[in-house]
Write a protein that holds these residues in place. Structure first.
Motif, PDB file in Angstrom:
ATOM      1  N   ALA A  28      37.166  44.047 -64.440  1.00 15.88           N
ATOM      2  CA  ALA A  28      38.123  43.258 -65.469  1.00 15.88           C
ATOM      3  C   ALA A  28      39.591  43.744 -65.277  1.00 15.88           C
ATOM      4  N   LEU A  29      39.834  45.025 -64.925  1.00 15.17           N
ATOM      5  CA  LEU A  29      41.142  45.465 -64.420  1.00 15.17           C
ATOM      6  C   LEU A  29      41.683  44.560 -63.238  1.00 15.17           C
ATOM      7  N   LEU A  30      41.083  44.439 -62.034  1.00 13.06           N
ATOM      8  CA  LEU A  30      41.538  43.924 -60.969  1.00 13.06           C
ATOM      9  C   LEU A  30      41.607  42.249 -61.386  1.00 13.06           C
ATOM     10  N   ALA A  31      40.704  41.604 -61.983  1.00 14.16           N
ATOM     11  CA  ALA A  31      41.038  40.282 -62.503  1.00 14.16           C
ATOM     12  C   ALA A  31      42.311  40.172 -63.262  1.00 14.16           C
ATOM     13  N   SER A  32      42.571  41.048 -63.937  1.00  7.02           N
ATOM     14  CA  SER A  32      43.761  40.854 -64.814  1.00  7.02           C
ATOM     15  C   SER A  32      45.048  40.652 -63.974  1.00  7.02           C
ATOM     16  N   THR A  33      45.077  41.762 -62.798  1.00  8.99           N
ATOM     17  CA  THR A  33      46.125  41.542 -61.978  1.00  8.99           C
ATOM     18  C   THR A  33      46.249  40.343 -61.256  1.00  8.99           C
ATOM     19  N   VAL A  34      45.141  39.344 -60.982  1.00  6.30           N
ATOM     20  CA  VAL A  34      45.240  38.252 -60.420  1.00  6.30           C
ATOM     21  C   VAL A  34      46.071  37.239 -61.226  1.00  6.30           C
ATOM     22  N   TYR A  35      45.718  37.226 -62.528  1.00  3.07           N
ATOM     23  CA  TYR A  35      46.546  36.559 -63.570  1.00  3.07           C
ATOM     24  C   TYR A  35      48.042  36.990 -63.216  1.00  3.07           C
ATOM     25  N   ARG A  36      48.228  38.153 -63.513  1.00  4.09           N
ATOM     26  CA  ARG A  36      49.672  38.653 -63.546  1.00  4.09           C
ATOM     27  C   ARG A  36      50.423  38.349 -62.193  1.00  4.09           C
ATOM     28  N   LEU A  37      49.629  38.355 -60.992  1.00  6.61           N
ATOM     29  CA  LEU A  37      50.550  37.963 -59.808  1.00  6.61           C
ATOM     30  C   LEU A  37      50.609  36.683 -59.822  1.00  6.61           C
ATOM     31  N   SER A  38      49.917  35.777 -60.294  1.00  5.90           N
ATOM     32  CA  SER A  38      50.455  34.541 -60.410  1.00  5.90           C
ATOM     33  C   SER A  38      51.763  34.101 -61.204  1.00  5.90           C
ATOM     34  N   LEU A  39      51.609  34.916 -62.348  1.00  7.75           N
ATOM     35  CA  LEU A  39      52.765  34.917 -63.397  1.00  7.75           C
ATOM     36  C   LEU A  39      54.177  35.226 -62.719  1.00  7.75           C
ATOM     37  N   LEU A  40      53.944  36.476 -62.012  1.00  7.17           N
ATOM     38  CA  LEU A  40      55.268  37.342 -61.487  1.00  7.17           C
ATOM     39  C   LEU A  40      55.718  36.738 -60.061  1.00  7.17           C
TER      40      LEU A  40
ATOM     41  N   HIS B 188      35.684  54.151 -51.320  1.00  5.99           N
ATOM     42  CA  HIS B 188      36.648  53.195 -51.843  1.00  5.99           C
ATOM     43  C   HIS B 188      36.049  52.580 -53.399  1.00  5.99           C
ATOM     44  N   TRP B 189      36.527  53.517 -54.105  1.00  6.35           N
ATOM     45  CA  TRP B 189      35.974  53.387 -55.756  1.00  6.35           C
ATOM     46  C   TRP B 189      36.921  52.132 -56.140  1.00  6.35           C
ATOM     47  N   SER B 190      35.948  51.391 -56.877  1.00  5.53           N
ATOM     48  CA  SER B 190      36.471  50.164 -57.119  1.00  5.53           C
ATOM     49  C   SER B 190      37.647  50.375 -58.352  1.00  5.53           C
ATOM     50  N   THR B 191      37.340  51.199 -59.248  1.00  4.29           N
ATOM     51  CA  THR B 191      38.388  51.409 -60.284  1.00  4.29           C
ATOM     52  C   THR B 191      39.642  51.911 -59.756  1.00  4.29           C
ATOM     53  N   GLY B 192      39.736  52.806 -58.578  1.00  4.42           N
ATOM     54  CA  GLY B 192      40.682  53.087 -58.065  1.00  4.42           C
ATOM     55  C   GLY B 192      41.544  52.308 -57.493  1.00  4.42           C
ATOM     56  N   ASN B 193      40.908  51.147 -56.719  1.00 10.49           N
ATOM     57  CA  ASN B 193      41.884  50.087 -56.150  1.00 10.49           C
ATOM     58  C   ASN B 193      42.334  49.208 -57.291  1.00 10.49           C
ATOM     59  N   ALA B 194      41.723  48.959 -58.387  1.00 10.51           N
ATOM     60  CA  ALA B 194      42.403  48.239 -59.563  1.00 10.51           C
ATOM     61  C   ALA B 194      43.454  48.894 -60.287  1.00 10.51           C
ATOM     62  N   TRP B 195      43.273  50.389 -60.491  1.00  4.84           N
ATOM     63  CA  TRP B 195      44.242  51.214 -61.051  1.00  4.84           C
ATOM     64  C   TRP B 195      45.784  51.024 -60.079  1.00  4.84           C
ATOM     65  N   ALA B 196      45.486  51.073 -58.840  1.00  2.00           N
ATOM     66  CA  ALA B 196      46.603  50.735 -57.937  1.00  2.00           C
ATOM     67  C   ALA B 196      47.263  49.517 -58.012  1.00  2.00           C
ATOM     68  N   ALA B 197      46.358  48.485 -58.132  1.00  2.00           N
ATOM     69  CA  ALA B 197      47.017  47.177 -58.018  1.00  2.00           C
ATOM     70  C   ALA B 197      47.691  46.858 -59.475  1.00  2.00           C
TER      71      ALA B 197
ATOM     72  N   LEU C 158      42.993  42.312 -69.579  1.00  2.00           N
ATOM     73  CA  LEU C 158      42.575  40.899 -68.841  1.00  2.00           C
ATOM     74  C   LEU C 158      42.588  39.760 -69.829  1.00  2.00           C
ATOM     75  N   GLN C 159      42.207  39.908 -71.242  1.00  2.00           N
ATOM     76  CA  GLN C 159      42.445  38.885 -72.213  1.00  2.00           C
ATOM     77  C   GLN C 159      43.867  38.305 -72.256  1.00  2.00           C
ATOM     78  N   ALA C 160      44.838  39.462 -72.445  1.00  2.00           N
ATOM     79  CA  ALA C 160      46.127  39.055 -72.232  1.00  2.00           C
ATOM     80  C   ALA C 160      46.780  38.623 -71.403  1.00  2.00           C
ATOM     81  N   ALA C 161      46.253  38.984 -70.165  1.00  3.63           N
ATOM     82  CA  ALA C 161      46.847  38.233 -68.688  1.00  3.63           C
ATOM     83  C   ALA C 161      46.435  36.642 -68.653  1.00  3.63           C
ATOM     84  N   TRP C 162      45.184  36.630 -69.120  1.00  2.00           N
ATOM     85  CA  TRP C 162      44.580  35.029 -68.958  1.00  2.00           C
ATOM     86  C   TRP C 162      45.360  34.381 -70.147  1.00  2.00           C
ATOM     87  N   ARG C 163      45.478  34.944 -71.213  1.00  3.20           N
ATOM     88  CA  ARG C 163      46.378  34.129 -72.360  1.00  3.20           C
ATOM     89  C   ARG C 163      47.720  33.549 -71.856  1.00  3.20           C
ATOM     90  N   ASP C 164      48.412  34.741 -71.234  1.00  2.09           N
ATOM     91  CA  ASP C 164      49.950  34.097 -70.866  1.00  2.09           C
ATOM     92  C   ASP C 164      49.668  33.437 -69.578  1.00  2.09           C
TER      93      ASP C 164
END
Length: 445
Positions: A304-316, A231-240, A404-410
């Motif tokens: 970093a990538l998975l955290a960015s998707t948390v902010y994006r999911l909140s926004l979307l 269960h490669w962490s980056t692979g899970n983040a890529w998917a999300a 991540l920076q962009a997602a957090w900023r938005d």
């Protein structure tokens, strides 16, 4: 009203900022990304990061409509130039090959990775770059599309292979292929292709999700050789992150109403990955390279990538379950050197960090940051060319920290929703206001 919003955002800023990157530090990180990105998926990931960070109006992550304007506003011409340079160089090199018909945008042993550049190429065509430099961006994108469906092997139910030499599915592919298909579908008004983006994600989830491991995704399956059940962490983040991009594309498109159930699925599937991954976050705020394998090393890239998707999911989708945890993780990733990080998953309130002889970053370099080298490389990272080994320089990791920076900023611009139950302001409801702060430009639309 604008002054009110400015005051509101400044108040939010003081509460949620803590650690963040300065514009000078972002420039250093971006320079390392430009220096290191030399492979197909790195070009595509760099282009996406630049869009999200510097030209959000032309990103599917913004609150703006997809497709974006044909005519580029003068204030973001420079921001888009790097993205168009990537597309230009790729199409020029392709033209020199003298190959006609279905073909990837760049020759690769991966069948899926070249498609990651497709959004940049489509955007170059959409904004008329071909009239300026004489290149056939539309033809290049069409050949990439035809290559996927005519040349790439697939499962009996239609899942496109990520590899050229064998039929094999990699979790990485969800970031590479479906966002290209979704963007192509919207820009060409082709709902069949748009729907295929969703279908590919659904099929990949069917084959790679591991219910026995709490819905973590396996990395590589179905091949004759080289499978990876881990269960490669980056692979899970890529998917999300790939799901997030397709969700954003659909949601901002004229077809949003026709694809409501697909949007709901995509949001739930991202949340599903969050629910599978975050129980494995460590107290230092990082994932192991393989999320549930403590014998592997710590990795900031996937974190970093998975955290960015948390902010994006909140926004979307207004799903904010992991916002408090994402805030802790973001602060850990951007902490000063010497910081003792303590991340907790048992409380909705971030645990305080304590410091011991912490170095203070100058604001112009990354030498005082815990997870960056003095040269500006994110660390520690997985080797992007050998997923089981630790690396020293990861271009994709650089892109992930910018995303991540962009997602957090938005997310901050939207009122930092979810950081506490009392924070309900939604400043994006005020149309057309532009607020410029020294750490951030916020466009409210």
């Amino acid at each position: 009203m604008v002054l009110f919003v400015a005051g509101l955002l400044l108040g939010l800023y003081s509460q949620v900022r803590a650690q963040t990157l300065t514009s000078a530090q972002i420039s250093v990180i971006s320079e390392r990304l430009a220096q290191g990105a030399v492979h197909s998926w790195e070009y595509g990931t760099r282009a996406e990061a630049l869009l999200e960070l510097n030209a959000p109006t032309y990103s599917v992550m913004s609150f703006n409509a997809v497709p974006p304007p044909h005519s580029i506003p003068s204030n973001i011409t420079s921001a888009l130039s790097e993205v168009f340079t990537i597309a230009h160089n790729i199409v020029v090199a392709r033209s020199l090959s003298n190959i006609t018909g279905p073909q990837p945008l760049i020759a690769d042993t991966s069948a899926g990775d070249p498609a990651s550049i497709g959004v940049a190429v489509l955007l170059a065509n959409w904004t008329g770059q071909g009239a300026i430099d004489g290149l056939d961006y539309a033809g290049a994108a069409r050949d990439q599309l035809d290559y996927l469906f005519q040349n790439v092997s697939k499962t009996n139910d239609g899942a496109l292979s990520h590899r050229v030499d064998q039929l094999q599915l990699w979790s990485d592919s969800v970031y590479m292929v479906p966002p290209f298909l979704a963007y192509y579908g919207v820009l060409t008004q082709n709902q069949t292709i748009l729907s295929e983006a969703y279908t590919q994600i659904s099929l990949y989830r069917k084959y790679l999700q591991d219910a026995a491991a709490g819905n973590l995704w396996k990395h590589i399956q179905l091949g004759q050789t080289g499978n990876d059940d881990g269960h490669w962490s980056t692979g899970n983040a890529w998917a999300a992150a790939g799901m997030i991009r397709v969700l954003g594309t659909i949601q901002r498109s004229p077809y949003a109403n026709a694809f409501k159930s697909q949007q709901n699925d995509l949001a739930n599937w991202v949340d599903e990955i969050h629910g599978a991954m975050y129980p494995h976050i460590n107290s230092n705020g990082l994932f192991y390279n393989y999320a549930d394998n403590s014998t592997t090393f710590y990795d900031t890239s996937s974190t970093a990538l998975l955290a960015s998707t948390v902010y994006r999911l909140s926004l979307l989708s207004n799903i904010r379950t992991y916002i408090p945890l994402a805030e802790q993780i973001r602060k850990a990733l951007l902490a000063s050197a010497g910081t003792i990080v303590s991340v907790t998953t048992t409380s909705t309130k971030p645990a305080p960090s304590t410091t011991s002889t912490a170095l203070v970053a100058t604001g112009t370099t990354t030498s005082g940051l815990l997870h960056f080298t003095p040269e500006g490389w994110l660390t520690p990272v997985v080797n992007p060319y050998s997923y089981g080994a630790q690396g020293s320089q990861s271009p994709e990791g650089q892109a992930f920290i910018l995303e991540l920076q962009a997602a957090w900023r938005d997310w901050v611009a939207d009122g930092a929703q979810g950081v506490s139950s009392a924070r309900k302001a939604r400043p994006r409801a005020i149309i057309g206001a532009i607020i410029v702060l020294p750490w951030l430009m916020i466009t409210i639309s």
